[in-house]
Structures are given as C-alpha cells and as structure tokens.
Design an enzyme around this catalytic site. Structure first.
Site, PDB file in Angstrom:
ATOM      1  N   GLU A  10      12.422  -0.962   3.875  1.00 26.67           N
ATOM      2  CA  GLU A  10      12.878   0.209   3.112  1.00 26.67           C
ATOM      3  C   GLU A  10      12.205   1.434   3.749  1.00 26.67           C
ATOM      4  O   GLU A  10      12.865   2.213   4.423  1.00 26.67           O
ATOM      5  CB  GLU A  10      12.495   0.077   1.629  1.00 26.67           C
ATOM      6  CG  GLU A  10      12.947   1.268   0.790  1.00 26.67           C
ATOM      7  CD  GLU A  10      12.409   1.230  -0.648  1.00 26.67           C
ATOM      8  OE1 GLU A  10      11.471   0.459  -0.936  1.00 26.67           O
ATOM      9  OE2 GLU A  10      12.935   2.002  -1.486  1.00 26.67           O
ATOM     10  N   ASP A  57      18.557   0.372  -8.122  1.00 24.97           N
ATOM     11  CA  ASP A  57      17.114   0.596  -8.056  1.00 24.97           C
ATOM     12  C   ASP A  57      16.685   1.198  -9.393  1.00 24.97           C
ATOM     13  O   ASP A  57      17.155   0.728 -10.421  1.00 24.97           O
ATOM     14  CB  ASP A  57      16.735   1.466  -6.847  1.00 24.97           C
ATOM     15  CG  ASP A  57      15.345   1.099  -6.312  1.00 24.97           C
ATOM     16  OD1 ASP A  57      14.679   0.262  -6.925  1.00 24.97           O
ATOM     17  OD2 ASP A  57      14.934   1.656  -5.286  1.00 24.97           O
ATOM     18  N   ASP A  58      15.841   2.242  -9.414  1.00 23.99           N
ATOM     19  CA  ASP A  58      15.337   2.759 -10.690  1.00 23.99           C
ATOM     20  C   ASP A  58      16.304   3.774 -11.299  1.00 23.99           C
ATOM     21  O   ASP A  58      16.314   4.925 -10.876  1.00 23.99           O
ATOM     22  CB  ASP A  58      14.014   3.484 -10.474  1.00 23.99           C
ATOM     23  CG  ASP A  58      12.966   2.580  -9.874  1.00 23.99           C
ATOM     24  OD1 ASP A  58      12.092   2.138 -10.616  1.00 23.99           O
ATOM     25  OD2 ASP A  58      13.026   2.329  -8.653  1.00 23.99           O
ATOM     26  N   HIS A  83      10.819  -6.648  -1.147  1.00 24.25           N
ATOM     27  CA  HIS A  83      11.028  -5.304  -0.611  1.00 24.25           C
ATOM     28  C   HIS A  83      10.591  -5.303   0.849  1.00 24.25           C
ATOM     29  O   HIS A  83       9.441  -5.621   1.146  1.00 24.25           O
ATOM     30  CB  HIS A  83      10.158  -4.295  -1.360  1.00 24.25           C
ATOM     31  CG  HIS A  83      10.750  -3.801  -2.626  1.00 24.25           C
ATOM     32  ND1 HIS A  83      10.807  -4.557  -3.757  1.00 24.25           N
ATOM     33  CD2 HIS A  83      11.330  -2.609  -2.936  1.00 24.25           C
ATOM     34  CE1 HIS A  83      11.388  -3.844  -4.721  1.00 24.25           C
ATOM     35  NE2 HIS A  83      11.712  -2.661  -4.246  1.00 24.25           N
TER      36      HIS A  83
HETATM   37 ZN   LIG Z   1      12.970  -1.006  -5.006  1.00 19.07          ZN
END
Ligand SMILES: [Zn+2]
Length: 285
Positions: free
Chosen positions: A146, A225-226, A143
């Site tokens: 971001e 992603d989530d 990551h």
């Molecule tokens: Zn992520």
C-alpha cells in the site's frame, strides 16, 4: 476513535449500524476488519490515543462487536463476518489476536490481518500469528504494497501465506511479484478513495493501478477501507470503478463474484452466496 475507546455500548452500536448502512447500499455480505486492542482501554494496551484507563479488554471488544454484528445481520438481512488485525509496531499484541481469532472462530471471526505502518519491521510474533492462524484454519489477509514496496507483497504471500492482500498497489514496481501473485491467484482488496487519500497513489483515478490489475486479468475486489475516515461508501467506490476504471455492469458483477469467491466464509456458505448472486446477476452476466 478516542470518544468510544472502552465504551462497549457504543462499539456494539457502531457494529450494529454498520450492518444497517451496508444493507442500505445493497450489500449482501461484508467483512469488517478492526483491531480489538485499539478499542480497549486497559493500562497494558497503551494505544495511540490518550484516553483514560479502564477495564475493557480486547476480548470484551470482540464479544460486543460480535453481538452487534449478529443482531444487525438479523435485523437488516445481511451476512457479516469480521477480521481481526495484528498491528505492525505492536508485536506484543499478536499472540492475543490469534487467541481471539481461535476463540471466536466463525462467531463472527473468519480471518486475521496485519495492519499499520508497512515500513516497520516484520516481527516474529506476526509470523507466528499467521502460522498459528493457518494451522487453526483461520483465513489470512495482509496489508502490503500500500505505502510499502512490492517486496512486502512477496513476503505476505511467501512467508505469511496470506490468501488476500490489502491494497497491494505497488506490486507493479516488480514484475516478478506480479507473476507470483498471478500464479497463486492472490486476491487484492483495492480501495479507490482510500488509495489517494492516504497518499499511497496520486489523486488520478483515470490512471489508477486498478486498471492494470484488470488488464492483467488479476483477481480484485473494490472495497471502502475506512468509510468514516475517507467518506468512502461502497456506492461511491463502485461509481469510481464505473466512471474511471471502465467497468460496466457485467465487469462489476464478475468482480463481485470474485469478491465472494475470495471471502473467508466456510465453503458451503460461500457456495450458497455465489449461487444467489448468480441468480441476482442473471440479466447482466
Ligand atoms: Zn487498510
């Protein structure tokens, strides 16, 4: 999450049903990324939720996720692998994450990641985790860029030797990092819905940096992603790409081939998957 931390039966079922959900969306392969520690209830793993302590170890978590993924893959005709996360402000977990990657390498674990608050320090334990992964032949994604600056992407590429970058949206704040990523053909995991819901980017898909990645001819994929947290499905993310990023069937098919190429499968299995995708896409390409 608090309701299933330390609940191995639920964790296995969630892993199994992830295969079902993604298969229904037409996916042929996915990589699920998670932190084994965040599902453990050991007293030594003090996580972010105030759940009762128990004896479920991070290793138990990986074991049942693998079972769920293996059974789900078989029952729903989809291939699936996992990526284990180190957590930025929990450097004390990193050595164990690497050990779990090594123990379960290719069963189903294929990669290591670094997640959580990008503004926090990069501890030596994380650097050692990435170096150890490289030595053991375990793939690396990180990551970066971001919520954090473009320099985090540079660190992920140069110091952590990440092959893929999670998100990376802020890379365009520094042209030298854009150049570096292009030279190294780094793959960016772009997650449209997530990118606006987390506050990483403004809520304006028509001016989303995914377009810049595409205009620059950079290597990206569209990801959820989530899904639970953001209500993002693969179908929704692909329709955002179609309606706002100007991607037609051919562009989406080419991007899917890029995603397959950037996957962490062993080379022979990857070649097989790319071959079968090209057959599926032969009318479009
Ligand atoms: Zn992520």
């Amino acid at each position: 999450m608090p309701v299933f931390i330390g609940d191995l039966e639920s964790i296995k079922r969630i892993s199994y049903e992830l295969c079902e959900d993604l298969s229904k969306e037409g996916a042929v392969y996915f990589e699920a990324r998670y932190s084994p520690h965040l599902f453990s209830n050991l007293p030594r793993v003090k996580n972010f939720f105030n759940v009762p302590e128990g004896d479920v170890t991070p290793r138990d978590v990986v074991r049942v996720v693998n079972e769920g993924i293996r059974e789900g893959s078989k029952d729903f005709g989809i291939q699936a692998r996992t990526v284990l996360c180190m957590i930025r402000d929990k450097p004390e977990w990193s050595a164990e994450v690497l050990e779990l990657c090594e123990e379960f390498h290719n069963d189903t674990v294929v990669g290591i990641d670094l997640a959580n608050n990008e503004m926090l320090e990069l501890y030596t334990q994380h650097i050692e985790g990435f170096k150890g992964a490289k030595t053991a032949g375990i793939h690396r994604t990180c990551h970066a860029g971001e919520m954090g600056p473009a320099s985090n992407v540079q660190t992920a590429i140069e110091i952590l030797e990440a092959e893929r970058i999670g998100h990376g949206y802020h890379i365009f704040d520094d042209e030298s990092v854009v150049k570096l990523a292009k030279e190294k053909s780094i793959h960016f995991e772009v997650c449209p819905t997530s990118s606006t819901r987390t506050g990483a980017l403004e809520d304006d898909f028509d001016n989303h940096c995914a377009k810049r990645f595409l205009n620059e001819g950079m290597n990206i994929s569209i990801n959820t992603d989530d899904p639970t947290l953001f209500g993002a499905t693969l179908t929704r993310e692909f329709s955002i790409a179609r309606n706002h990023f100007g991607m037609d069937d051919r562009a989406l098919a080419l991007m899917t081939l890029n995603a397959a190429q950037a996957s962490f499968l062993p080379d022979d299995q990857k070649a097989e998957m790319i071959k079968s995708l090209k057959v599926k896409f032969k009318e479009i390409l």
